[in-house]
Every structure is written in structure tokens, then in C-alpha cells.
Write an enzyme that holds these catalytic residues in place. Structure first.
Site, PDB file in Angstrom:
ATOM      1  N   SER A  88       0.958  -1.357  -0.090  1.00  0.00           N
ATOM      2  CA  SER A  88      -0.097  -0.067   0.134  1.00  0.00           C
ATOM      3  C   SER A  88       0.894   1.124   0.032  1.00  0.00           C
ATOM      4  CB  SER A  88      -0.810   0.037   1.383  1.00  0.00           C
ATOM      5  OG  SER A  88      -0.064   0.284   2.480  1.00  0.00           O
ATOM      6  N   THR A 218       1.383   6.908   0.543  1.00  0.00           N
ATOM      7  CA  THR A 218       0.661   5.950   0.043  1.00  0.00           C
ATOM      8  C   THR A 218       0.929   5.583  -1.626  1.00  0.00           C
ATOM      9  OG1 THR A 218      -1.758   5.200  -0.407  1.00  0.00           O
ATOM     10  CG2 THR A 218      -1.077   7.332  -1.174  1.00  0.00           C
ATOM     11  N   ARG A 228      -4.710   9.608 -11.266  1.00  0.00           N
ATOM     12  CA  ARG A 228      -5.241   9.930 -10.108  1.00  0.00           C
ATOM     13  C   ARG A 228      -4.459  10.093  -8.753  1.00  0.00           C
ATOM     14  NH1 ARG A 228      -5.805   6.986  -4.977  1.00  0.00           N
ATOM     15  NH2 ARG A 228      -8.057   7.370  -4.011  1.00  0.00           N
ATOM     16  N   VAL A 229      -4.952  11.473  -8.385  1.00  0.00           N
ATOM     17  CA  VAL A 229      -4.373  11.194  -6.723  1.00  0.00           C
ATOM     18  C   VAL A 229      -5.584  11.186  -5.734  1.00  0.00           C
ATOM     19  CG1 VAL A 229      -2.355  12.531  -7.431  1.00  0.00           C
ATOM     20  CG2 VAL A 229      -4.487  13.843  -6.767  1.00  0.00           C
ATOM     21  N   GLY A 254     -10.146   7.691  -0.441  1.00  0.00           N
ATOM     22  CA  GLY A 254      -9.523   8.993  -0.568  1.00  0.00           C
ATOM     23  C   GLY A 254     -10.685   9.883  -1.126  1.00  0.00           C
TER      24      GLY A 254
HETATM   25  N1  GLY Z   1      -6.313   7.115   1.146  1.00  0.00           N
HETATM   26  C1  GLY Z   1      -5.405   6.929   0.008  1.00  0.00           C
HETATM   27  C2  GLY Z   1      -6.152   6.863  -1.324  1.00  0.00           C
HETATM   28  O1  GLY Z   1      -7.460   6.706  -1.449  1.00  0.00           O
HETATM   29  O2  GLY Z   1      -5.374   6.905  -2.230  1.00  0.00           O
END
Ligand code: GLY
Length: 348
Positions: A88, A218, A228-229, A254
Site C-alpha cells: 500500500s 501511499t 489519479r491522486v 480517499g
Molecule cells: N487514502 C489513500 C487513497 O485513497 O489514495
């Protein structure tokens, strides 16, 4: 204003309103003079996501040696970034739909009120450190993509292949089984396609002087659309520190966090007197209230996971999650795994 007084005031404001309506009237009434905890913690404390047991132990050990809070938190999460077995985060993190690992990270340093972040960073194992360099050496806060990579390389970070054999195999299986109607032949599937694997590490620390820092790093949502962030690199969503109040950060879906600026909101709830776990749960109520119907089940419960971890200036800490979960904390003497407060039981 004492913390106890501010808590009563907050609860009074919230009384009888839905979670989604709680904060607006309170903000209007208290904007000029929000309640702030001022008592300093008397020991070093770190709180992190469930994969952060080694991180909180490291952060606690370093703070005991007098190391700065941000450096301590980053040295903690770096353990996971460099661990090929954590899918992850960092090296070994699961890639995007093209098989490319794109990493996100952000950090804040309470004493200097500074922030740094990187998004969609490729080829660098430790995005948390690159985020710290943005904080330290630029007048900017957030660098992304190719620019973030060039920035890191300029400081001597090494470009490396972040896929491990294991993460490549998982991506190849996902690609093969993605659709019945593409040109990839399906293979035996031994992992669930839905929900998609996601993970992250967040770590928030406060030292004996009451100085506070936070970091989140991450590889984001596995198989994501390139570019994508998520929430992790977004200041106020993935993590947030206010040196007068505390710090908070998140792991999980997220997109659901970004819409409520959840780390910021959790710190604001603490500012108004809520304990860290209560603040995290209150933020999660807001998340549920702002969730689109497609993301909720027939009982209105989220189909996703989201956790918040928080520490206040007093050194009190806690975590909240949608469903029962675990988190890690260093309480001043030892690293512990603890249960989160949560909104809903999982179905049996
Ligand atoms: N919380 C990590 C993500 O959604 O990228």
C-alpha cells in the site's frame, strides 16, 4: 476557555442537528475565537494506521532522543515505504491500471507552520521525504508527476523500479481478469476484485514540548486511472497539523475524505473540545452524510472503509473508522495496537 467548557459549547451547538449540519452554525458563532487546548503533553506520543506499529515505535524512540517531530514521523513511515511486503506504500505498492506505481505523500510541521506534498510521483521509493523537501526548500506546497520526480532527482534521490515480483504478479492477474471481452486471457483468480486493495500509512506525533507534526504516504488505490491522486497528498484531507491543537490523518477511500477535508475537520473538532477519537468519528458522520447513494448500502452504511487517526496537544490520541478496525500508537512508553472507535458493526 477550558477544554471542558469548549466541549459543552460544541455539544450544545450540535444538539438536535444531523451530522452534516453540525459545524456550520458553530463556525459562524465561534469563528473569531475558537476554543484551543493549550496544555502541553508531558511525553512523546505517536498515532498511526494499523500498519504503523514499527512507525510509531521509531517515532517515539527518535523523539526521546530529541529528534524533531516531523523527522521522527517521517523516519517512522519510511519503514513501510521501503518494505517490499507492504503493498500500500512506496516500494512494492500496487500500481495503476498501466502497471506503473504512482505515489502520493504530504506532511506538515506544526512549529514552523509549513507543509509539503507530492502527487503521482514515479520511481522514488520515499515520497514522504520528497514531500519534506518541498516543505523545506521551496515556496510551494504541492508538486506532481514529472515535475515532482525531477525535483527529487535534483536532490539526489535515486530513480528505481518500484514494482516487486509480487506486485507485478498481482497487477498482471488483475489485468488478465479485468474483462471477459478484452484480448487478455483470464487466469484463476485468488484475490477479490472488489473491493480493490487500498492502503496507506498516516502518522501523527506530539512531543513533550507540545510540538506536533503529521505525514501520510501511499501508493493509492490499486489499478487506479493513471494520474489519479487520492486524499493522502492533499493538505487538510490526508493529514493536517495545527500546532495549537493537534494533528490528524487518514487511510481508506480517499475520494470520500477529500470532499470533507477530513484531517482538517478532525483537527477543527478537536479545537472545539472533542477528544481525538470522538473528533474522528464526528468527521466520519460527515463523510456518510456527504456520500452519494451508490456508495451506501440499503441501510445507508458505506460500502467503503475510511479511518482517521488523531492526537491532540495534550498527548491524548485515538482513531475512528467506519467499521471496526485497528490502529497503532506509541503512548510514551510502548508501541501498541488498539481498537478504533467506529460507526457501524460489520454484518456477521
Ligand atoms: N487514502 C489513500 C487513497 O485513497 O489514495
Amino acid at each position: 476557555m477550558t477544554p471542558e467548557y469548549s466541549r459543552r459549547e460544541f455539544l450544545g451547538t450540535a444538539s438536535g442537528l444531523t451530522a452534516g449540519a453540525v459545524i456550520a452554525p458553530g463556525l459562524a458563532a465561534q469563528a473569531a475565537a475558537p476554543a484551543v487546548h493549550v496544555r502541553k503533553s508531558s511525553t512523546n506520543v505517536a498515532v498511526a494506521s494499523g500498519n504503523g506499529l514499527r512507525a510509531v515505535a521509531k517515532a517515539g524512540e527518535l523523539m526521546a532522543q530529541g529528534v524533531d517531530t516531523l523527522d521522527a514521523a517521517i523516519e517512522g513511515v519510511k519503514i513501510q515505504e521501503l518494505d517490499p511486503n507492504d503493498p500500500s506504500v512506496g516500494y512494492g505498492g500496487l500500481p495503476n491500471e498501466n502497471g506503473v506505481v504512482q505515489l502520493d505523500a504530504s506532511c506538515m510541521h506544526g512549529p514552523t507552520k509549513r507543509a509539503g506534498a507530492v502527487g503521482a510521483l514515479e520511481g522514488i521509493k520515499t515520497p514522504s521525504v520528497v514531500a519534506k523537501y518541498v516543505l523545506l526548500y521551496t515556496d510551494h506546497i504541492f508538486l506532481v508527476g514529472e515535475g515532482a520526480k525531477k525535483f527529487a532527482l535534483s536532490y539526489g534521490f535515486k530513480e528505481e523500479d518500484l514494482l516487486t515480483d509480487s506486485s507485478r504478479q498481482r497487477w498482471l492477474r488483475w489485468r488478465a481478469n479485468r474483462s471477459e471481452s478484452d484480448d487478455w486471457i483470464n487466469v484463476d483468480e485468488d484475490e477479490q476484485m472488489v473491493p480493490r486493495p487500498t492502503g496507506t500509512i498516516n502518522c501523527n506525533v506530539v512531543n513533550a514540548n507540545g510540538d506536533i507534526s503529521s505525514v501520510t504516504t501511499t501508493s493509492g488505490l490499486s489499478w487506479k486511472i493513471p494520474g489519479r491522486v487520492g486524499d493522502s497528498p492533499i493538505i487538510g484531507a490526508g493529514q493536517y497539523t495545527d500546532n495549537d491543537v493537534g494533528a490528524a490523518g487518514s487511510t481508506g477511500r480517499g475520494e470520500s475524505n477529500i470532499k470533507v477535508c477530513g484531517a482538517f475537520l478532525t483537527v477543527e473538532f478537536m479545537r472545539r473540545g472533542l477528544k481525538p477519537a470522538d473528533a474522528a468519528v464526528e468527521t466520519l458522520r460527515r463523510v456518510v452524510a456527504t456520500s452519494e447513494p451508490r456508495l451506501l448500502d440499503e441501510h445507508g452504511r458505506p460500502r467503503f472503509s475510511l479511518n482517521f487517526y488523531a492526537v491532540n496537544k495534550n498527548g491524548e490520541f485515538g482513531a475512528g473508522s467506519v467499521y471496526p478496525s485497528r490502529y497503532a500508537a506509541f503512548d510514551g512508553s510502548e508501541a501498541l495496537r488498539l481498537d478504533t472507535a467506529y460507526l457501524y458493526e460489520r454484518d456477521a
